[in-house]
Design an enzyme around this catalytic site. Structure first.
Site, PDB file in Angstrom:
ATOM      1  N   THR A 194      -0.539 -12.608  -7.976  1.00  0.00           N
ATOM      2  CA  THR A 194      -1.371 -11.997  -9.017  1.00  0.00           C
ATOM      3  C   THR A 194      -0.513 -11.833 -10.268  1.00  0.00           C
ATOM      4  O   THR A 194       0.404 -11.002 -10.290  1.00  0.00           O
ATOM      5  CB  THR A 194      -1.932 -10.629  -8.577  1.00  0.00           C
ATOM      6  OG1 THR A 194      -2.550 -10.772  -7.301  1.00  0.00           O
ATOM      7  CG2 THR A 194      -2.939 -10.117  -9.581  1.00  0.00           C
TER       8      THR A 194
ATOM      9  N   LYS B  84      -9.757 -11.698 -10.243  1.00  0.00           N
ATOM     10  CA  LYS B  84      -8.906 -10.910  -9.321  1.00  0.00           C
ATOM     11  C   LYS B  84      -8.686  -9.496  -9.873  1.00  0.00           C
ATOM     12  O   LYS B  84      -8.719  -8.509  -9.129  1.00  0.00           O
ATOM     13  CB  LYS B  84      -7.574 -11.651  -9.131  1.00  0.00           C
ATOM     14  CG  LYS B  84      -6.454 -10.879  -8.477  1.00  0.00           C
ATOM     15  CD  LYS B  84      -6.711 -10.554  -7.032  1.00  0.00           C
ATOM     16  CE  LYS B  84      -5.572  -9.712  -6.461  1.00  0.00           C
ATOM     17  NZ  LYS B  84      -5.887  -9.156  -5.147  1.00  0.00           N
TER      18      LYS B  84
ATOM     19  N   LYS C 268       1.231  -2.771 -11.222  1.00  0.00           N
ATOM     20  CA  LYS C 268       1.298  -3.955 -12.108  1.00  0.00           C
ATOM     21  C   LYS C 268      -0.125  -4.424 -12.464  1.00  0.00           C
ATOM     22  O   LYS C 268      -0.444  -4.638 -13.629  1.00  0.00           O
ATOM     23  CB  LYS C 268       2.077  -5.062 -11.372  1.00  0.00           C
ATOM     24  CG  LYS C 268       1.706  -6.489 -11.703  1.00  0.00           C
ATOM     25  CD  LYS C 268       2.394  -7.486 -10.774  1.00  0.00           C
ATOM     26  CE  LYS C 268       1.864  -7.576  -9.362  1.00  0.00           C
ATOM     27  NZ  LYS C 268       0.718  -8.378  -9.086  1.00  0.00           N
TER      28      LYS C 268
HETATM   29  P1  NAP Z   1       6.222  -8.884  -1.583  1.00  0.00           P
HETATM   30  O1  NAP Z   1       6.153  -8.632  -0.144  1.00  0.00           O
HETATM   31  O2  NAP Z   1       6.849  -7.883  -2.489  1.00  0.00           O
HETATM   32  O3  NAP Z   1       6.928 -10.322  -1.802  1.00  0.00           O
HETATM   33  C1  NAP Z   1       7.265 -10.756  -3.080  1.00  0.00           C
HETATM   34  C2  NAP Z   1       7.899 -12.133  -3.008  1.00  0.00           C
HETATM   35  O4  NAP Z   1       8.326 -12.492  -4.348  1.00  0.00           O
HETATM   36  C3  NAP Z   1       9.157 -12.199  -2.129  1.00  0.00           C
HETATM   37  O5  NAP Z   1       9.236 -13.459  -1.532  1.00  0.00           O
HETATM   38  C4  NAP Z   1      10.276 -12.006  -3.156  1.00  0.00           C
HETATM   39  O6  NAP Z   1      11.521 -12.544  -2.755  1.00  0.00           O
HETATM   40  C5  NAP Z   1       9.720 -12.817  -4.316  1.00  0.00           C
HETATM   41  N1  NAP Z   1      10.345 -12.408  -5.590  1.00  0.00           N
HETATM   42  C6  NAP Z   1      10.214 -11.218  -6.225  1.00  0.00           C
HETATM   43  N2  NAP Z   1      10.942 -11.210  -7.369  1.00  0.00           N
HETATM   44  C7  NAP Z   1      11.543 -12.441  -7.439  1.00  0.00           C
HETATM   45  C8  NAP Z   1      12.407 -13.044  -8.387  1.00  0.00           C
HETATM   46  N3  NAP Z   1      12.815 -12.398  -9.488  1.00  0.00           N
HETATM   47  N4  NAP Z   1      12.830 -14.311  -8.138  1.00  0.00           N
HETATM   48  C9  NAP Z   1      12.418 -14.971  -7.031  1.00  0.00           C
HETATM   49  N5  NAP Z   1      11.598 -14.454  -6.098  1.00  0.00           N
HETATM   50  C10 NAP Z   1      11.155 -13.196  -6.307  1.00  0.00           C
HETATM   51  O7  NAP Z   1       4.772  -9.111  -2.221  1.00  0.00           O
HETATM   52  P2  NAP Z   1       3.385  -9.489  -1.512  1.00  0.00           P
HETATM   53  O8  NAP Z   1       2.727  -8.251  -1.053  1.00  0.00           O
HETATM   54  O9  NAP Z   1       3.572 -10.634  -0.599  1.00  0.00           O
HETATM   55  O10 NAP Z   1       2.555  -9.951  -2.814  1.00  0.00           O
HETATM   56  C11 NAP Z   1       2.819 -11.162  -3.472  1.00  0.00           C
HETATM   57  C12 NAP Z   1       1.805 -11.315  -4.611  1.00  0.00           C
HETATM   58  O11 NAP Z   1       0.479 -11.288  -4.084  1.00  0.00           O
HETATM   59  C13 NAP Z   1       1.858 -10.199  -5.664  1.00  0.00           C
HETATM   60  O12 NAP Z   1       1.560 -10.747  -6.916  1.00  0.00           O
HETATM   61  C14 NAP Z   1       0.748  -9.246  -5.223  1.00  0.00           C
HETATM   62  O13 NAP Z   1       0.223  -8.492  -6.295  1.00  0.00           O
HETATM   63  C15 NAP Z   1      -0.267 -10.227  -4.665  1.00  0.00           C
HETATM   64  N6  NAP Z   1      -1.155  -9.699  -3.607  1.00  0.00           N
HETATM   65  C16 NAP Z   1      -0.667  -8.857  -2.630  1.00  0.00           C
HETATM   66  C17 NAP Z   1      -1.524  -8.385  -1.645  1.00  0.00           C
HETATM   67  C18 NAP Z   1      -1.051  -7.450  -0.551  1.00  0.00           C
HETATM   68  O14 NAP Z   1      -1.910  -6.817   0.078  1.00  0.00           O
HETATM   69  N7  NAP Z   1       0.231  -7.323  -0.280  1.00  0.00           N
HETATM   70  C19 NAP Z   1      -2.880  -8.775  -1.641  1.00  0.00           C
HETATM   71  C20 NAP Z   1      -3.337  -9.653  -2.626  1.00  0.00           C
HETATM   72  C21 NAP Z   1      -2.469 -10.107  -3.611  1.00  0.00           C
HETATM   73  P3  NAP Z   1      12.558 -11.652  -1.889  1.00  0.00           P
HETATM   74  O15 NAP Z   1      12.181 -11.853  -0.459  1.00  0.00           O
HETATM   75  O16 NAP Z   1      13.884 -12.205  -2.249  1.00  0.00           O
HETATM   76  O17 NAP Z   1      12.389 -10.219  -2.358  1.00  0.00           O
END
Ligand code: NAP
Length: 293
Positions: free
Chosen positions: A99, A174, A243
């Site tokens: 997102t 979204k 965010k």
């Molecule tokens: P998360 O668990 O925090 O994972 C984030 C990912 O991004 C990890 O692989 C992290 O790598 C990587 N990352 C973060 N900063 C980075 C950087 N500077 N350089 C390279 N890689 C980086 O997040 P998530 O919950 O999976 O969500 C991912 C996305 O989907 C977000 O945009 C979120 O808003 C969206 N989303 C989430 C959900 C939910 O329920 N969780 C639902 C719908 C949409 P590391 O492993 O090294 O930290």
């Protein structure tokens, strides 16, 4: 045109890990990159190739899928010296499922089109459990032929695709959907706090909601344990919803639209984030309500 043979997946966090595993299970050839290398081990064990940089991943794959935190993370994995974009060639495709803001998505689309790369703006609705069960709803901003071509890839991660228009329409939709999720979560937390303050068991709120067909919402069941046990393991980390709330308010402000309830939710989530709760599930706002004002 047939489905591309190899998919490079960037971002193996809460959502990306489950989505990449589902692509692998569906029979796609999946290679992965993650900033923190330890998260790639289970993929290496499954026989997936692990790239040491996003650029190396893009060199070995036709299609890149990104599922990272935010615009800063996308900048890092796409535009850095070892970014994927430096290895893109015409005919490649980028499917962003993170997102991002609509502006960031439009920038990404522009860069892809300039390089002859197909771009699909495909954020998702549904949290950790839906990602694990390949039950996500994919909100697509894309040209119709590109969407049709990549539908088998998307359907390996989600059950439905809602086509909103061209990029950044998927992202714009979204944000509208997440506005409701942010408010519903805060409503549950405020309701539980008010119940407790009046000496009413918050479990009775959930019982009442479940008995009323008009209010029996799956999302309430999903957050029930968080609220009743005051336990907030992250399914959707607060920092991500904060965010998104800021993106919503920025988009509204550009159009001189007021979102007073979302603005109040953003203030509550900011307070919660400043208390150090960013990595907990967004339902942790309940604990912030209990803090002195
Ligand atoms: P998360 O668990 O925090 O994972 C984030 C990912 O991004 C990890 O692989 C992290 O790598 C990587 N990352 C973060 N900063 C980075 C950087 N500077 N350089 C390279 N890689 C980086 O997040 P998530 O919950 O999976 O969500 C991912 C996305 O989907 C977000 O945009 C979120 O808003 C969206 N989303 C989430 C959900 C939910 O329920 N969780 C639902 C719908 C949409 P590391 O492993 O090294 O930290």
């Amino acid at each position: 045109m047939s489905v591309p043979p190899r998919i490079g997946f960037i971002g193996l966090g809460i959502m990306g890990r489950a989505m990449a595993l589902n692509l692998h299970r569906a029979g796609f050839q999946v290679a992965v990159y993650n900033r923190t290398r330890a998260r790639t081990t289970e993929f290496a064990d499954l026989g997936c190739e692990v790239a040491s940089t996003p650029r190396a991943l893009a060199k070995m794959c036709d299609t890149i899928i990104t599922m990272v935190s935010d615009p800063a993370a996308i900048g890092e994995v796409m535009d850095g010296p070892e970014g994927a974009a430096s290895a893109f060639q015409g005919g490649n495709a980028l499917i962003n499922m993170s997102t991002l803001s609509p502006d960031c998505t439009s920038e990404l689309a522009k860069k892809c089109y300039a390089a002859g790369v197909v771009f699909l703006d495909c954020p998702v609705s549904g949290s950790k459990a839906a990602a694990e069960k390949a039950q996500l709803v994919i909100l697509a901003g894309a040209e119709k032929p590109a969407l049709e071509r990549y539908t088998p890839v998307l359907k390996a991660m989600g059950k439905e695709i809602v086509h909103a228009g061209l990029p950044p329409a998927g992202t714009a939709l979204k944000l509208c959907v997440n506005l409701i999720v942010a408010q519903l979560t805060t409503a549950l937390a405020e309701s539980a706090a008010l119940a407790q303050a009046q000496g009413i068991d918050p479990a009775l709120i959930f019982e009442t909601l479940a008995h009323n067909p008009a209010l029996n919402c799956g999302y309430f069941s999903l957050k029930k344990d968080n609220i009743l046990k005051r336990d907030f393991p992250a399914a959707f980390p607060l920092r991500h919803m904060l965010k998104d709330a800021r993106f919503m308010l920025a988009e509204a402000a550009k159009r001189r639209l007021e979102l007073p309830v979302t603005a109040a939710v953003e203030r509550l989530m900011t307070k919660s984030y400043n208390s150090g709760y960013g990595d907990k599930d967004l339902s942790v706002v309940l604990d912030t309500l209990a803090e002195p004002l």
